[in-house]
Design a protein around this motif. Structure first.
Motif, mmCIF file in Angstrom:
data_model
loop_
_atom_site.group_PDB
_atom_site.id
_atom_site.type_symbol
_atom_site.label_atom_id
_atom_site.label_comp_id
_atom_site.label_asym_id
_atom_site.label_seq_id
_atom_site.Cartn_x
_atom_site.Cartn_y
_atom_site.Cartn_z
ATOM 1 N N UNK A 78 0.831 -1.200 0.000
ATOM 2 C CA UNK A 78 0.000 0.000 0.000
ATOM 3 C C UNK A 78 0.862 1.246 0.000
ATOM 4 N N UNK A 79 1.916 1.221 0.816
ATOM 5 C CA UNK A 79 2.779 2.392 0.905
ATOM 6 C C UNK A 79 3.456 2.669 -0.438
ATOM 7 N N UNK A 80 4.060 1.630 -1.018
ATOM 8 C CA UNK A 80 4.734 1.836 -2.294
ATOM 9 C C UNK A 80 3.728 2.166 -3.394
ATOM 10 N N UNK A 81 2.548 1.571 -3.310
ATOM 11 C CA UNK A 81 1.515 1.859 -4.298
ATOM 12 C C UNK A 81 1.100 3.322 -4.278
ATOM 13 N N UNK A 82 1.223 3.956 -3.118
ATOM 14 C CA UNK A 82 0.880 5.376 -3.026
ATOM 15 C C UNK A 82 2.012 6.248 -3.567
ATOM 16 N N UNK A 83 3.117 5.642 -3.914
ATOM 17 C CA UNK A 83 4.225 6.418 -4.463
ATOM 18 C C UNK A 83 5.154 6.950 -3.391
ATOM 19 N N UNK A 84 5.369 6.174 -2.326
ATOM 20 C CA UNK A 84 6.368 6.596 -1.346
ATOM 21 C C UNK A 84 7.741 6.184 -1.843
ATOM 22 N N UNK A 85 8.742 6.955 -1.457
ATOM 23 C CA UNK A 85 10.101 6.477 -1.644
ATOM 24 C C UNK A 85 10.337 5.444 -0.555
ATOM 25 N N UNK A 86 11.466 4.760 -0.641
ATOM 26 C CA UNK A 86 11.733 3.738 0.363
ATOM 27 C C UNK A 86 11.744 4.322 1.773
ATOM 28 N N UNK A 87 12.391 5.496 1.922
ATOM 29 C CA UNK A 87 12.475 6.088 3.263
ATOM 30 C C UNK A 87 11.137 6.619 3.738
#
Ligand SMILES: Nc1ncnc2c1ncn2[C@@H]1O[C@H](COP(=O)(O)OP(=O)(O)O)[C@@H](O)[C@H]1O
Ligand SMILES: [Mg+2]
Lengths: 277, 323
Positions: free
Chosen positions: B210-219
């Motif tokens: 979900x986090x990466x799907x929202x377009x977060x960077x790794x940090x």
């Protein structure tokens, strides 16, 4: 194969009753690997603007793999390798210069399992906006997204409650609200209703039809009826076991009613026949 | 056709035999035995607490709460106060918690968030867990002969340049709060790192997606989603680490300086409850034993409270994660 599918596209475009749609995302997966395993080959899936494109096919044929390649979600899988092109506004998102993070910010995703963050309903929706350092009226944006996801009336009095306290169907609509809050141009959905009961499924389906006015939607579904209810275009994938592997590929793609009522490939006929008999 | 129907009931009968007398006896005695051992553990703990409490009664009656608030420890004049030791215990443990917590959580992030190939992760994880197997007297020796000479230049630098800050107001004379806290932080690091890693690993994959799907960077994913999601477990890890730091004895007795004073300066020698007990018991006369028992009660109380809080927090967040 490639020739045929381009011809078919042109035909499809002329045959749809409404104006021929612009292709916002032109996905051409030549080969997709997990390690040495060739999961998908030769699949050309143009996704048209303000339309719903459905992906159907037997389980394991690579529907999710193709869908997740479209916004580079599969980069999370270490062994994943994509060969081909995904053209988005004339840019290949697999170009070395393209940052996968910005791809995901423009192409949103809703997953099979509802996955709200363990934070308030409000913060879930505001998450992407804060990520993009949105400086305007946050309340307004959150309300708009929740209304867009047909969830506002149910949660407007409990925005501070944890997102995980909602029912499954509400959680999935919260995830949709979270995804559309930043107004991505394309929304990818991987079997968004498979964890939901029939009533919640219908709500999400109605929602998708509303959403296509503002967004372009691509949805994976294992449910043929659902594809027929919501999708404008349908892509049928199958598994090729002839070469000993289990490689998925696109069999055919076209306007939904045509694909279901008058499929061109024998394989599609057999599959649909099997599903409906 | 008749053949199977005639043999089947016999076979079935042999399968459904009631348990034999032996089975029943064995079952019962095994169960009683486990009950007995379980209760023996509880009774043992209770016996220890009661024994210490009883032995402490004379001192509790004579010194009362002043014991906790006065600062002299003089056997000849029979003045006993453990405020410096309480201060030293809490101060060293908190310093260790800050250092050990920071590095423990950093290590947990590093070992769970796909920074390293899986095999390297496993190797590093076991090495860090091995730190817990080093006897504390070895830590003490290492502290005296390696760590103190090693940090002396840093300590001198901090004292000469930042000496106006209360934390660096004295110079390092050898054993003291800082080397003690530093060793302590290494000792609690495995606990904090291990439990924090579990907390990170317990986060469902779909949350990360979900986090990466929202377009977060790794940090961004780590700081805005993973860390908050693991915060309950991490908090529990810190509390358990604190509990371990509060009770640690040998390394501290060797490194803290055993000086009865209260100072904010991390380079000043200090004392802790555990090392006070360890160093004074061998020569304690009868009444002094009672005083030491009183001090032991206080230490027990502090560690018990911290551990109960930690266990409760872990249990609460554990059941919360399943939901
Ligand atoms: N992360 C992964 N690692 C290795 N193989 C995978 C991974 N994800 C999917 N696959 C394989 O790729 C093929 C296609 O899977 P998937 O795209 O999930 O199919 P579908 O969504 O159509 O059911 C399957 O054979 C599956 O086992
Ligand atoms: Mg799938």
């Amino acid at each position: 194969m490639l020739m045929k599918s381009t011809q078919r596209e042109e035909k499809a475009a002329t045959q749809t009753n409404d104006t021929p749609a612009e292709v916002v995302l032109d996905c051409h997966a030549e080969q997709i690997f997990y390690g040495d395993f060739l999961a998908v080959r030769d699949s050309k899936v143009p996704i048209q603007k303000n339309k719903i494109t459905g992906f159907i096919g037997p389980s394991g044929c690579g529907k999710s793999t193709v869908l997740k390649s479209i916004n580079r979600m599969n980069d999370l899988v270490r062994t994943f390798r994509f060969e081909g092109k995904v053209q988005f506004h004339g840019i290949d998102i697999y170009d070395k210069k393209v940052d996968p993070v910005s791809v995901r910010r423009n192409i949103g995703m809703v997953f099979q399992q509802p996955n709200p963050f363990s934070m308030s309903i409000y913060e879930n929706v505001a998450f992407g906006l804060r990520l993009n350092r949105f400086r305007g009226n946050m309340d307004e944006k959150v309300e708009k997204a929740l209304r867009g996801a047909a969830l506002w009336d149910e949660v407007k009095n409990k925005l501070k409650n944890n997102g995980l306290s909602l029912s499954g169907g509400q959680q999935q609509r919260l995830c949709i609200a979270r995804a559309i809050a930043t107004e991505p141009q394309v929304l990818l959905m991987d079997e968004p209703c498979s964890a939901l009961d029939p009533i919640a499924t219908r709500q999400v389906e109605e929602l998708m039809i509303q959403l296509k006015q503002r967004f372009t939607v691509a949805i994976v579904t294992h449910n043929m009826q659902q594809a027929q209810r919501v999708a404008d275009q349908t892509a049928f994938f199958a598994v090729d076991i002839s070469q000993g592997g289990r490689t998925g590929y696109l069999v055919e793609m076209g306007p939904t009613s045509e694909l279901f009522n008058n499929p061109k490939e024998q394989l599609t006929k057999d599959y649909l026949h099997g599903e409906f008999s | 056709m008749a053949h199977p129907t005639t043999t089947l009931p016999q076979e079935a009968a042999s399968l459904s035999q009631p348990p034999s007398k032996m089975d029943i006896i064995f079952n019962k005695s095994f169960r009683s035995l486990t009950y007995a051992f379980t209760w023996a553990m509880v009774l043992l703990l209770a016996a220890i607490v009661i024994k210490i409490g009883i032995k402490a009664i004379p001192a509790i009656e004579r010194h009362g709460l002043a014991f906790l608030t006065t600062t002299t420890w003089d056997v000849n004049s029979q003045h006993f106060g453990i405020l410096p030791e309480i201060w030293g215990t809490l101060y060293s443990s908190l310093l260790a918690l800050i250092l050990g917590g920071f590095f423990g959580i950093t290590i947990a992030i590093f070992l769970t968030q796909d920074f390293l190939p899986h095999r390297v992760e496993v190797v590093l994880k076991s090495i860090i867990e091995l730190l817990a197997a080093i006897p504390s007297v070895v830590y003490g020796l290492w502290g005296i002969f390696v760590l103190i000479p090693l940090i002396r230049p840093l300590a001198d630098f901090l004292h000469t340049h930042l000496g106006w800050l209360p934390w660096f107001s004295t110079s390092l004379s050898g054993p003291g709060m800082f080397p003690a806290a530093l060793v302590l932080s290494i000792m609690i690091l495995p606990t904090i790192a291990a439990i924090s890693q579990d907390a990170f690993r317990a986060i469902p994959h779909k949350t990360k997606e979900a986090a990466f799907g929202m377009g977060t960077t790794r940090w961004e994913a780590i700081l805005k989603v993973m860390l908050p999601a693991a915060s309950g477990g991490i908090f529990g890890a810190l509390v358990l680490g604190l509990g371990r730091a509060l009770g640690e004895t040998m390394a501290l007795a060797m490194l803290v300086g055993n000086s009865n004073q209260i100072s904010l300066s991390v380079f000043a020698p200090a004392n802790t409850l555990a090392s006070l007990l360890a160093l004074n018991f061998p020569e304690a006369a009868e009444y002094e034993v009672s005083v030491l028992m009183y001090a032991a009660c206080i230490l027990l109380l502090i560690t018990l409270l911290v551990n109960i809080a930690g266990t409760a927090i872990i249990a609460m967040t554990g059941s919360g994660a399943k939901k």
